[in-house]
Write a protein that holds these residues in place. Sequence first.
Motif, mmCIF file in Angstrom:
data_model
loop_
_atom_site.group_PDB
_atom_site.id
_atom_site.type_symbol
_atom_site.label_atom_id
_atom_site.label_comp_id
_atom_site.label_asym_id
_atom_site.label_seq_id
_atom_site.Cartn_x
_atom_site.Cartn_y
_atom_site.Cartn_z
ATOM 1 N N ASP A 255 -6.825 9.772 -24.697
ATOM 2 C CA ASP A 255 -6.820 10.812 -25.722
ATOM 3 C C ASP A 255 -5.696 11.820 -25.527
ATOM 4 O O ASP A 255 -5.093 12.289 -26.496
ATOM 5 N N VAL A 256 -5.415 12.171 -24.286
ATOM 6 C CA VAL A 256 -4.362 13.152 -24.025
ATOM 7 C C VAL A 256 -3.016 12.612 -24.475
ATOM 8 O O VAL A 256 -2.226 13.305 -25.136
ATOM 9 N N ALA A 257 -2.751 11.355 -24.139
ATOM 10 C CA ALA A 257 -1.483 10.743 -24.533
ATOM 11 C C ALA A 257 -1.366 10.662 -26.055
ATOM 12 O O ALA A 257 -0.303 10.943 -26.628
ATOM 13 N N SER A 258 -2.456 10.295 -26.714
ATOM 14 C CA SER A 258 -2.433 10.172 -28.174
ATOM 15 C C SER A 258 -2.234 11.524 -28.844
ATOM 16 O O SER A 258 -1.468 11.657 -29.808
ATOM 17 N N ALA A 259 -2.926 12.540 -28.329
ATOM 18 C CA ALA A 259 -2.881 13.850 -28.965
ATOM 19 C C ALA A 259 -1.504 14.499 -28.857
ATOM 20 O O ALA A 259 -1.062 15.198 -29.773
ATOM 21 N N PHE A 260 -0.819 14.259 -27.724
ATOM 22 C CA PHE A 260 0.450 14.958 -27.503
ATOM 23 C C PHE A 260 1.652 14.018 -27.466
ATOM 24 O O PHE A 260 2.747 14.434 -27.105
ATOM 25 N N GLY A 261 1.450 12.760 -27.829
ATOM 26 C CA GLY A 261 2.559 11.813 -27.874
ATOM 27 C C GLY A 261 3.168 11.525 -26.522
ATOM 28 O O GLY A 261 4.383 11.318 -26.403
ATOM 29 N N LEU A 262 2.325 11.510 -25.480
ATOM 30 C CA LEU A 262 2.846 11.314 -24.132
ATOM 31 C C LEU A 262 3.065 9.840 -23.814
ATOM 32 O O LEU A 262 2.274 8.981 -24.202
ATOM 33 N N THR A 263 4.117 9.562 -23.088
ATOM 34 C CA THR A 263 4.315 8.261 -22.457
ATOM 35 C C THR A 263 3.886 8.403 -21.007
ATOM 36 O O THR A 263 4.343 9.319 -20.306
ATOM 37 N N ALA A 264 2.995 7.524 -20.552
ATOM 38 C CA ALA A 264 2.448 7.641 -19.206
ATOM 39 C C ALA A 264 2.643 6.341 -18.445
ATOM 40 O O ALA A 264 2.893 5.282 -19.034
ATOM 41 N N ASP A 265 2.523 6.420 -17.107
ATOM 42 C CA ASP A 265 2.585 5.229 -16.278
ATOM 43 C C ASP A 265 1.252 4.498 -16.335
ATOM 44 O O ASP A 265 0.322 4.931 -17.014
ATOM 45 N N GLU A 266 1.145 3.398 -15.589
ATOM 46 C CA GLU A 266 -0.052 2.567 -15.669
ATOM 47 C C GLU A 266 -1.332 3.314 -15.304
ATOM 48 O O GLU A 266 -2.360 3.176 -15.964
ATOM 49 N N LEU A 267 -1.274 4.119 -14.243
ATOM 50 C CA LEU A 267 -2.453 4.874 -13.823
ATOM 51 C C LEU A 267 -2.625 6.166 -14.621
ATOM 52 O O LEU A 267 -3.689 6.758 -14.605
ATOM 53 N N GLY A 268 -1.585 6.597 -15.280
ATOM 54 C CA GLY A 268 -1.655 7.854 -16.003
ATOM 55 C C GLY A 268 -1.471 9.054 -15.103
ATOM 56 O O GLY A 268 -2.027 10.122 -15.346
ATOM 57 N N LEU A 269 -0.666 8.897 -14.037
ATOM 58 C CA LEU A 269 -0.456 9.998 -13.109
ATOM 59 C C LEU A 269 0.383 11.115 -13.716
ATOM 60 O O LEU A 269 0.246 12.278 -13.351
ATOM 61 N N ILE A 270 1.268 10.749 -14.632
ATOM 62 C CA ILE A 270 2.129 11.732 -15.273
ATOM 63 C C ILE A 270 2.449 11.249 -16.678
ATOM 64 O O ILE A 270 2.529 10.049 -16.931
ATOM 65 N N GLY A 271 2.591 12.204 -17.601
ATOM 66 C CA GLY A 271 2.932 11.858 -18.973
ATOM 67 C C GLY A 271 4.028 12.773 -19.480
ATOM 68 O O GLY A 271 4.097 13.947 -19.115
ATOM 69 N N ILE A 272 4.898 12.234 -20.344
ATOM 70 C CA ILE A 272 5.992 13.040 -20.888
ATOM 71 C C ILE A 272 6.200 12.720 -22.364
ATOM 72 O O ILE A 272 6.037 11.583 -22.806
ATOM 73 N N ASN A 273 6.508 13.751 -23.105
ATOM 74 C CA ASN A 273 7.008 13.616 -24.466
ATOM 75 C C ASN A 273 8.360 14.311 -24.461
ATOM 76 O O ASN A 273 8.452 15.527 -24.379
ATOM 77 N N SER A 274 9.430 13.513 -24.509
ATOM 78 C CA SER A 274 10.771 14.036 -24.307
ATOM 79 C C SER A 274 11.555 14.081 -25.610
ATOM 80 O O SER A 274 11.538 13.129 -26.395
ATOM 81 N N GLY A 275 12.245 15.167 -25.826
ATOM 82 C CA GLY A 275 13.201 15.247 -26.920
ATOM 83 C C GLY A 275 12.602 15.341 -28.303
ATOM 84 O O GLY A 275 13.168 14.812 -29.258
ATOM 85 N N TYR A 276 11.463 16.020 -28.455
ATOM 86 C CA TYR A 276 10.913 16.209 -29.805
ATOM 87 C C TYR A 276 11.446 17.515 -30.393
ATOM 88 O O TYR A 276 11.810 18.451 -29.682
ATOM 89 N N ARG A 277 11.486 17.577 -31.716
ATOM 90 C CA ARG A 277 12.114 18.711 -32.394
ATOM 91 C C ARG A 277 11.126 19.851 -32.656
ATOM 92 O O ARG A 277 10.004 19.619 -33.060
ATOM 93 N N ASN A 278 11.574 21.038 -32.399
ATOM 94 C CA ASN A 278 10.894 22.243 -32.839
ATOM 95 C C ASN A 278 11.822 22.878 -33.870
ATOM 96 O O ASN A 278 12.742 23.629 -33.533
ATOM 97 N N GLU A 279 11.597 22.517 -35.135
ATOM 98 C CA GLU A 279 12.533 22.921 -36.180
ATOM 99 C C GLU A 279 12.467 24.418 -36.483
ATOM 100 O O GLU A 279 13.450 25.013 -36.918
ATOM 101 N N GLU A 280 11.303 25.033 -36.249
ATOM 102 C CA GLU A 280 11.191 26.465 -36.499
ATOM 103 C C GLU A 280 12.131 27.259 -35.600
ATOM 104 O O GLU A 280 12.628 28.320 -35.983
ATOM 105 N N ARG A 281 12.369 26.763 -34.403
ATOM 106 C CA ARG A 281 13.224 27.468 -33.453
ATOM 107 C C ARG A 281 14.559 26.750 -33.242
ATOM 108 O O ARG A 281 15.364 27.177 -32.415
ATOM 109 N N ALA A 282 14.772 25.626 -33.933
ATOM 110 C CA ALA A 282 16.000 24.837 -33.760
ATOM 111 C C ALA A 282 16.192 24.475 -32.291
ATOM 112 O O ALA A 282 17.233 24.747 -31.681
ATOM 113 N N GLN A 283 15.141 23.857 -31.712
ATOM 114 C CA GLN A 283 15.158 23.473 -30.300
ATOM 115 C C GLN A 283 14.740 22.019 -30.152
ATOM 116 O O GLN A 283 13.969 21.499 -30.958
ATOM 117 N N ILE A 284 15.223 21.380 -29.103
ATOM 118 C CA ILE A 284 14.744 20.071 -28.669
ATOM 119 C C ILE A 284 13.952 20.301 -27.389
ATOM 120 O O ILE A 284 14.486 20.844 -26.412
#
Length: 308
Positions: free
Chosen positions: A236-265
């Motif tokens: 659920d955590v990965a689905s909710a926040f678009g995380l890519t995780a390893d097999e065990l789920g020790l760490i998850g990352i969502n890299s390089g998504y846009r925050n258009e309100e602030r013009a940030q990656i």
Amino acid sequence: MAAEINLITQEKMKKVREVDFVRQFQHKSLAKLLEVLGVTRKIPMMEGTTMYYYTTTGELQSGKVAEGEIIPLSQYETEKTKIGEITLDKWRKAASAEAIKKSGYTAAVRDTDTALLRDVQVSVRKNLFDFLNGAITNSTPVSGDGLQAALAAAWGQLQVKFEDDTTQAVYFLNPLDVSEYLASANVTTQTAFGMNYIEDFLGLGTVIISARITKGTFVATAKENFIMYYLTMNGDVASAFGLTADELGLIGINSGYRNEERAQIESLVMSGIQILVEYAEGVVKGTIGGSAGASAEPAAAPAKAASK
């Protein structure tokens, strides 16, 4: 016209970078640390679950019982001491449009992802050393006149406590306590998860070197005593926040998504890892007295009992 089949898109490249991120963390870094520590038990937990270490007391009754007599009970009690709750750690970074324009996407986003990974590793190491440096109830104190004598005393205690001739000891020392020895001895230093370690140091076991250990002290235990608790970043955590995780789920990352309100990656990283010891009585807290013993000649390990 529709895009060609197998076209390498921006989204696919983003996913590749995220997969590489989690593999770098687990397979090339954390996995090596767990190997050095001898961690074989990795236990998934729920957020807020209390972690404990255990102490066992009791006495073995005589096994010399005549025919027909009642066999006396050997009674043991296990007490658990609360360490704390396992919690979810969250990190986020952002690169502005101006930063990307000035330095380029790679420097502003991808290279800083690498730096973020390194600092997440530092956070996991800090949690481990904060625990080792803290008060561990029922741990065993030892001391020795010099480095070699102090480590040998700890080695002996571990052999008694674990009563197993295959027990492998691991020691955590400040670099200032071993620096002179490293300068004068033929020792190979290796690296795992950003920490230096030496295998078969003085024939007594593995030494992990960290400035987070108080100078003049050390902590020792058997490799079999380490255990890792973690919060899984899959599901659920990965689905909710678009995380890519390893097999065990020790760490998850969502890299390089846009925050258009602030013009940030932006990049978001989540993890919850704590490496602890299971049995407090299997921990030795040592003090190095007199000279640090760094210039002492290497000695053979104390003789072990023959294999059973």
